[in-house]
Design an enzyme around this catalytic site. Structure first.
Site, PDB file in Angstrom:
ATOM      1  N   ASP A  35       7.135   6.091  -5.414  1.00  0.00           N
ATOM      2  CA  ASP A  35       5.917   5.320  -5.657  1.00  0.00           C
ATOM      3  C   ASP A  35       4.703   6.233  -5.556  1.00  0.00           C
ATOM      4  O   ASP A  35       4.575   7.010  -4.595  1.00  0.00           O
ATOM      5  CB  ASP A  35       5.826   4.196  -4.620  1.00  0.00           C
ATOM      6  CG  ASP A  35       4.706   3.216  -4.899  1.00  0.00           C
ATOM      7  OD1 ASP A  35       4.363   3.021  -6.079  1.00  0.00           O
ATOM      8  OD2 ASP A  35       4.188   2.634  -3.926  1.00  0.00           O
ATOM      9  N   HIS A  36       3.822   6.169  -6.534  1.00  0.00           N
ATOM     10  CA  HIS A  36       2.586   6.962  -6.547  1.00  0.00           C
ATOM     11  C   HIS A  36       2.855   8.450  -6.353  1.00  0.00           C
ATOM     12  O   HIS A  36       2.210   9.105  -5.518  1.00  0.00           O
ATOM     13  CB  HIS A  36       1.604   6.461  -5.486  1.00  0.00           C
ATOM     14  CG  HIS A  36       0.989   5.140  -5.835  1.00  0.00           C
ATOM     15  ND1 HIS A  36       0.003   5.012  -6.787  1.00  0.00           N
ATOM     16  CD2 HIS A  36       1.243   3.890  -5.375  1.00  0.00           C
ATOM     17  CE1 HIS A  36      -0.338   3.734  -6.891  1.00  0.00           C
ATOM     18  NE2 HIS A  36       0.418   3.030  -6.067  1.00  0.00           N
TER      19      HIS A  36
ATOM     20  N   HIS B 261      -4.665  -1.969  -2.922  1.00  0.00           N
ATOM     21  CA  HIS B 261      -3.709  -1.586  -1.883  1.00  0.00           C
ATOM     22  C   HIS B 261      -4.249  -1.975  -0.506  1.00  0.00           C
ATOM     23  O   HIS B 261      -5.456  -2.078  -0.306  1.00  0.00           O
ATOM     24  CB  HIS B 261      -3.469  -0.073  -1.922  1.00  0.00           C
ATOM     25  CG  HIS B 261      -2.827   0.395  -3.186  1.00  0.00           C
ATOM     26  ND1 HIS B 261      -3.466   1.218  -4.081  1.00  0.00           N
ATOM     27  CD2 HIS B 261      -1.608   0.144  -3.721  1.00  0.00           C
ATOM     28  CE1 HIS B 261      -2.672   1.464  -5.111  1.00  0.00           C
ATOM     29  NE2 HIS B 261      -1.537   0.821  -4.910  1.00  0.00           N
ATOM     30  N   GLY B 262      -3.333  -2.170   0.433  1.00  0.00           N
ATOM     31  CA  GLY B 262      -3.747  -2.469   1.792  1.00  0.00           C
ATOM     32  C   GLY B 262      -4.032  -3.946   2.006  1.00  0.00           C
ATOM     33  O   GLY B 262      -3.570  -4.814   1.269  1.00  0.00           O
TER      34      GLY B 262
ATOM     35  N   HIS C  29       0.614  -3.482  -8.948  1.00  0.00           N
ATOM     36  CA  HIS C  29       0.522  -2.869  -7.619  1.00  0.00           C
ATOM     37  C   HIS C  29      -0.426  -3.677  -6.741  1.00  0.00           C
ATOM     38  O   HIS C  29      -1.194  -4.503  -7.220  1.00  0.00           O
ATOM     39  CB  HIS C  29      -0.009  -1.440  -7.737  1.00  0.00           C
ATOM     40  CG  HIS C  29       0.991  -0.453  -8.234  1.00  0.00           C
ATOM     41  ND1 HIS C  29       1.290   0.704  -7.557  1.00  0.00           N
ATOM     42  CD2 HIS C  29       1.761  -0.441  -9.350  1.00  0.00           C
ATOM     43  CE1 HIS C  29       2.195   1.399  -8.239  1.00  0.00           C
ATOM     44  NE2 HIS C  29       2.496   0.710  -9.330  1.00  0.00           N
TER      45      HIS C  29
END
Length: 284
Positions: free
Chosen positions: A82-83, A178-179, A206
């Site tokens: 991922d990433h 994200h987060g 995502h």
């Protein structure tokens, strides 16, 4: 069964209008929980590790652990980088045996992102391993990822990017982050619809932890074939561990609190598999 690639998983999901849940795992317990949930729901599943995760314990340890669990499972399991933060890391994961690779050049200019992604695609194609890339920039911060304010994906740039790179799937930025969300996320389903009109390959969402299930289902209906979850798995695992440790100061056996962590992560993953509509899709 042997580790599967994500390519057939996502093409099947695209054809039949569901998504495959992709879950970031940090340790053995989280891996066990995700695969137990997938088997119970008879769903294909993708396990993911980020650059910071593999720097903590090594590509080889995560590969060996997921491979062992996948070989004992009755549903398809893919292992995804991922990433991926560089060409070098992507190639290391490819050589280690990862069956799905993401290269994230979204923080670069469009042309530099294309150039980097093409290099990874060319290398992975020799091993028949699919590649995911990102266009636009998913905001928020998680691990070493910092999308700052983010940047939405342009449908026209998406079409150009896919044609130039020949990637297998595209992560799009439509308002997720994200987060942990600080407020109510504004997910641009209208933008997703426009991207889908321009791009024929499977699309990836995502930053989905914290996004309402009904919004995720709407996104799946509009072309999302892979849905990433990370933060909420960490929250679930940590909550389980704390429940045991906080209840007894004399607990010293990691198996005791690890088991509770597994239970809560598994419960969360089962719910997300239901959201993705992939129940019973575990046999191709």
């Amino acid at each position: 069964m042997p580790l599967a690639t994500s390519e057939e998983m996502l093409l099947n999901a695209q054809r039949d209008h569901y998504a495959v849940g992709a879950f970031n795992v940090e340790n053995m317990e989280m891996m066990m929980a995700v695969i137990e949930a997938a088997e119970e729901m008879q769903s294909p599943v993708i396990l993911q590790t980020t650059p910071s995760t593999v720097s903590y314990a090594g590509l080889n340890l995560y590969y060996a652990s997921v491979k062992a669990l996948a070989e004992a499972a009755s549903v398809p399991v893919a292992l995804h980088l991922d990433h991926g933060s560089s060409y070098e890391l992507a190639i290391k994961a490819l050589r280690e045996g990862y069956t799905s690779i993401m290269i994230d050049g979204s923080h670069y200019s469009l042309e530099k992102n294309i150039a980097l992604t093409k290099r990874v695609v060319e290398a992975c194609r020799l091993q028949k391993i699919p590649v995911e890339a990102e266009l636009g920039r998913v905001g928020g911060k998680e691990d070493d990822l910092d999308g700052e304010g983010g940047g939405l994906t342009s449908p026209e740039e998406a079409a150009y990017f896919v044609k130039q790179t020949e990637i297998n799937s595209l992560a799009v930025s439509i308002g997720t982050a994200h987060g942990v969300y600080q407020g109510e996320p504004n997910i641009r389903v209208d933008l997703l619809k426009d991207i889908k009109k321009k791009v024929s390959i499977p699309l990836v969402l995502h930053g989905t932890s914290g996004v309402a299930d009904e919004i995720v289902r709407e996104c799946i209906s509009e072309g999302i074939c892979k849905v990433n979850y990370a933060t909420d798995l960490r929250i679930a695992y940590t909550k389980g561990v704390k429940q045991i440790i906080d209840g007894d100061d004399f607990v010293i056996d990691p198996k005791l609190y690890g088991k509770r962590g597994i239970e809560l992560v598994k419960r969360y993953v089962i719910d997300r598999i239901s959201t993705c509509r992939s129940i019973g899709r575990g046999r191709f």
